[in-house]
Design a protein around this motif. Structure first.
Motif, PDB file in Angstrom:
ATOM      1  N   ALA A  74     -13.273  -5.541  -5.301  1.00  0.00           N
ATOM      2  CA  ALA A  74     -14.380  -5.624  -6.243  1.00  0.00           C
ATOM      3  C   ALA A  74     -15.159  -4.306  -6.238  1.00  0.00           C
ATOM      4  O   ALA A  74     -15.347  -3.696  -5.187  1.00  0.00           O
ATOM      5  N   HIS A  76     -18.284  -3.815  -6.595  1.00  0.00           N
ATOM      6  CA  HIS A  76     -19.531  -3.849  -5.834  1.00  0.00           C
ATOM      7  C   HIS A  76     -19.284  -3.682  -4.339  1.00  0.00           C
ATOM      8  O   HIS A  76     -20.190  -3.297  -3.601  1.00  0.00           O
ATOM      9  N   LEU A 113     -24.012  -3.929 -10.776  1.00  0.00           N
ATOM     10  CA  LEU A 113     -23.148  -5.097 -10.925  1.00  0.00           C
ATOM     11  C   LEU A 113     -23.526  -5.939 -12.136  1.00  0.00           C
ATOM     12  O   LEU A 113     -22.663  -6.427 -12.859  1.00  0.00           O
ATOM     13  N   GLU A 114     -24.806  -6.129 -12.382  1.00  0.00           N
ATOM     14  CA  GLU A 114     -25.204  -7.007 -13.477  1.00  0.00           C
ATOM     15  C   GLU A 114     -24.791  -6.460 -14.840  1.00  0.00           C
ATOM     16  O   GLU A 114     -24.742  -7.174 -15.822  1.00  0.00           O
ATOM     17  N   ASP A 119     -16.228  -5.866 -12.738  1.00  0.00           N
ATOM     18  CA  ASP A 119     -16.465  -5.672 -11.305  1.00  0.00           C
ATOM     19  C   ASP A 119     -15.178  -5.443 -10.524  1.00  0.00           C
ATOM     20  O   ASP A 119     -14.877  -6.147  -9.568  1.00  0.00           O
ATOM     21  N   HIS A 210     -11.622 -14.402 -17.135  1.00  0.00           N
ATOM     22  CA  HIS A 210     -11.981 -14.863 -15.797  1.00  0.00           C
ATOM     23  C   HIS A 210     -11.364 -16.237 -15.493  1.00  0.00           C
ATOM     24  O   HIS A 210     -11.018 -16.987 -16.408  1.00  0.00           O
ATOM     25  N   HIS A 233     -19.294 -14.981   1.687  1.00  0.00           N
ATOM     26  CA  HIS A 233     -19.601 -13.549   1.716  1.00  0.00           C
ATOM     27  C   HIS A 233     -18.512 -12.808   2.500  1.00  0.00           C
ATOM     28  O   HIS A 233     -18.180 -13.167   3.626  1.00  0.00           O
ATOM     29  N   SER A 236     -15.155 -11.336  -1.485  1.00  0.00           N
ATOM     30  CA  SER A 236     -15.064 -10.581  -2.738  1.00  0.00           C
ATOM     31  C   SER A 236     -13.955  -9.540  -2.629  1.00  0.00           C
ATOM     32  O   SER A 236     -13.868  -8.806  -1.638  1.00  0.00           O
ATOM     33  N   VAL A 261     -14.533 -12.163  -7.433  1.00  0.00           N
ATOM     34  CA  VAL A 261     -15.618 -11.192  -7.605  1.00  0.00           C
ATOM     35  C   VAL A 261     -16.998 -11.768  -7.315  1.00  0.00           C
ATOM     36  O   VAL A 261     -17.943 -11.025  -7.081  1.00  0.00           O
ATOM     37  N   GLU A 262     -17.117 -13.107  -7.310  1.00  0.00           N
ATOM     38  CA  GLU A 262     -18.456 -13.690  -7.165  1.00  0.00           C
ATOM     39  C   GLU A 262     -18.337 -15.137  -6.709  1.00  0.00           C
ATOM     40  O   GLU A 262     -17.364 -15.824  -7.037  1.00  0.00           O
ATOM     41  N   TYR A 263     -19.334 -15.598  -5.948  1.00  0.00           N
ATOM     42  CA  TYR A 263     -19.441 -17.014  -5.608  1.00  0.00           C
ATOM     43  C   TYR A 263     -20.678 -17.567  -6.286  1.00  0.00           C
ATOM     44  O   TYR A 263     -21.780 -17.037  -6.141  1.00  0.00           O
ATOM     45  N   ARG A 264     -20.497 -18.659  -7.050  1.00  0.00           N
ATOM     46  CA  ARG A 264     -21.612 -19.304  -7.727  1.00  0.00           C
ATOM     47  C   ARG A 264     -21.987 -20.567  -6.968  1.00  0.00           C
ATOM     48  O   ARG A 264     -21.288 -21.576  -7.016  1.00  0.00           O
TER      49      ARG A 264
END
Length: 307
Positions: A74, A76, A113-114, A119, A210, A233, A236, A261-264
């Motif tokens: 990723a 980030h 990142l935003e 990413d 995605h 964590h 990624s 790339v991300e955990y929601r």
């Protein structure tokens, strides 16, 4: 294998053409068959703290494009507060060692990142590094599936079943190593179905670019025991595999389909970038590799996912 008790992934297991008591055995056999095929290609990316310890800052995997090696993670992770020092790989002797990669890094965006919906970062390893990792497993192009499949958006019960596995090195399971000590660490794999379209909407994730994969931390394992999965964590940049298995012989087919790339936390799910977007970045950044990299035909005329 943690699984949700209030999600479609659980009800789908009950829809399998198996007796209920056979499900744990079936899942264990599936994982046992698939894990040796999908786990060797992922590595922990590590940084260097002021006290000399080496923490895990993310996960990565290697791609083999002909004789070229590409390190993928990723974006980030590459631009985090603890810039990756390198990745830990297994040595032919069975020990682990730190590889400090050198080469050309390209990212989907150099912004924060935003501002980057993709990413992804790709490091084309230079000759010194490539020679150093000749024995290190890398994913060949024939194990990549750039086309979306029906199973990516809904569970389809048939004789050929599909599961998804997110692999990575969670920091909570990989404490910072003392100076001078190295270990490949603890690799964690989360198996699941894919999310409903409603979760894509919540995650603001485009289903064309995605994948959203359920990744609940609390659930029941295959022995009906309560388990708590590690905090994600550090995962990624890890690969996402699609594993197809045919009943009743459990013939396994694996394909790399994305990168986490991300955990929601709000939907207890991992958001992954589809692999075809990464292939587009590689093709654009390294024209000499373009004819060796698979091209998605589904989105060829849409322009979606160009980076």
């Amino acid at each position: 294998m943690p699984r949700r008790d209030k999600r479609r992934a659980v009800s789908s297991l009950s829809d399998l053409p198996l007796d209920v008591q056979d499900v744990p055995r079936f899942v264990k056999q599936r994982n046992t068959a698939a894990n040796p095929l999908i786990r060797p290609f992922v590595y922990p990316l590590v940084g260097l703290k002021n006290d000399g310890t080496v923490p895990v800052v993310g996960s990565c995997f290697l791609l083999a494009v002909g004789k070229t090696r590409l390190l993928v993670s990723a974006a980030h992770v590459f631009r985090g507060p603890q810039n990756p020092l390198g990745f830990i790989a297994p040595h032919a002797t069975g020990s682990s060692y730190l590889i400090r990669p050198q080469g050309q890094l390209v990212r989907s965006s150099v912004s924060q990142l935003e501002d980057d919906p993709f990413d992804v970062g790709v490091l084309r390893l230079g000759s010194p590094t490539s020679a150093e990792i000749e024995h290190v497993p890398a994913i060949p192009m024939d194990l990549i599936d750039v086309e979306p499949r029906q199973s990516d958006v809904r569970f389809d019960v048939s004789k050929e079943m599909t599961a998804y596995c997110v692999l990575g090195f969670p920091a909570s399971k990989n404490k910072p190593l003392a100076p001078g000590r190295l270990s490949r660490g603890v690799l964690f794999g989360h198996w699941s179905d894919v999310c409903d379209i409603s979760d894509y909407v919540t995650a603001k994730a485009d289903v064309r670019t995605h994948l959203v994969v359920p990744m609940a931390r609390n659930g029941m394992n295959d022995d009906e025991r309560f388990v708590v999965a590690p905090k994600p964590h550090g995962m990624s940049g890890g690969p996402v595999w699609r594993v197809r298995f045919r009943l009743p012989d459990l013939a396994i087919t694996i394909r790399l389909v994305g990168m986490a790339v991300e955990y929601r936390k709000d939907i207890e799910s991992a958001v992954a970038l589809r692999i075809w977007v990464i292939m587009n970045l590689i093709r654009s950044a390294f024209p000499d590799l373009a004819d060796k990299v698979p091209r998605a035909t589904t989105f060829a005329e849409t322009g979606n996912g160009s980076v």
